[in-house]
Design a protein around this motif. Structure first.
Motif, short mmCIF file in Angstrom:
data_model
loop_
_atom_site.label_atom_id
_atom_site.label_comp_id
_atom_site.label_asym_id
_atom_site.label_seq_id
_atom_site.Cartn_x
_atom_site.Cartn_y
_atom_site.Cartn_z
N ASP A 1 0.82 -1.20 0.00
CA ASP A 1 0.00 0.00 0.00
C ASP A 1 0.86 1.26 0.00
OD1 ASP A 1 -2.17 -1.65 -0.03
OD2 ASP A 1 -2.70 -1.34 2.08
N LYS A 2 1.96 1.24 0.74
CA LYS A 2 2.85 2.40 0.78
C LYS A 2 3.41 2.67 -0.61
CE LYS A 2 6.94 4.34 2.95
NZ LYS A 2 8.02 4.16 3.91
N ILE B 1 0.79 4.30 -2.96
CA ILE B 1 0.63 5.75 -2.77
C ILE B 1 1.83 6.50 -3.35
CG2 ILE B 1 0.47 7.59 -1.04
CD1 ILE B 1 -2.10 5.95 -1.39
N THR C 1 -2.05 14.46 -0.66
CA THR C 1 -2.34 13.66 0.53
C THR C 1 -3.22 12.50 0.09
OG1 THR C 1 -2.32 15.65 1.91
CG2 THR C 1 -3.36 13.69 2.84
N ILE D 1 -4.96 8.59 1.63
CA ILE D 1 -5.16 7.53 2.62
C ILE D 1 -5.71 6.32 1.86
CG2 ILE D 1 -6.46 6.80 4.66
CD1 ILE D 1 -6.70 9.80 5.39
N LEU E 1 -7.21 2.58 2.36
CA LEU E 1 -7.78 1.61 3.28
C LEU E 1 -7.85 0.27 2.56
CD1 LEU E 1 -10.77 3.78 4.53
CD2 LEU E 1 -8.53 3.53 5.61
#
Length: 82
Positions: free
Chosen positions: A55-56, A59, A76, A78, A80
């Motif tokens: 996931d990191k 992004i 920015t 997020i 999930l």
């Protein structure tokens, strides 16, 4: 499923908002991101980013591609994962 939604908060007055209800299943991912993170990104590119090994990294790849395509805004995001 195809649930790609782009919307903005604070762009217009009065605020117009959308409510979407989703049934989340194992393996689903929900991305909340600012305009700088996804304004230049299409659905296919987003999917490629989300299929990154972590996931990191997904992004970071999203930010990298947005910047490559001309982003000059704050970013920015997020992610999930279920």
């Amino acid at each position: 499923s195809d649930t790609w939604t782009k919307s903005g908060i604070g762009l217009f007055s009065p605020l117009q908002y959308y409510i979407n209800e989703f049934s989340v299943m194992n393996g689903d991912k929900i991305l909340l991101a600012t305009q700088g993170a996804c304004n230049f990104i299409n659905k296919d590119t987003l999917l490629e980013c989300l299929l990154e090994s972590s996931d990191k990294n997904a992004i970071l790849e999203l930010f990298r591609r947005a910047n490559f395509l001309g982003n000059r805004d704050n970013q920015t995001a997020i992610l999930l994962s279920y």
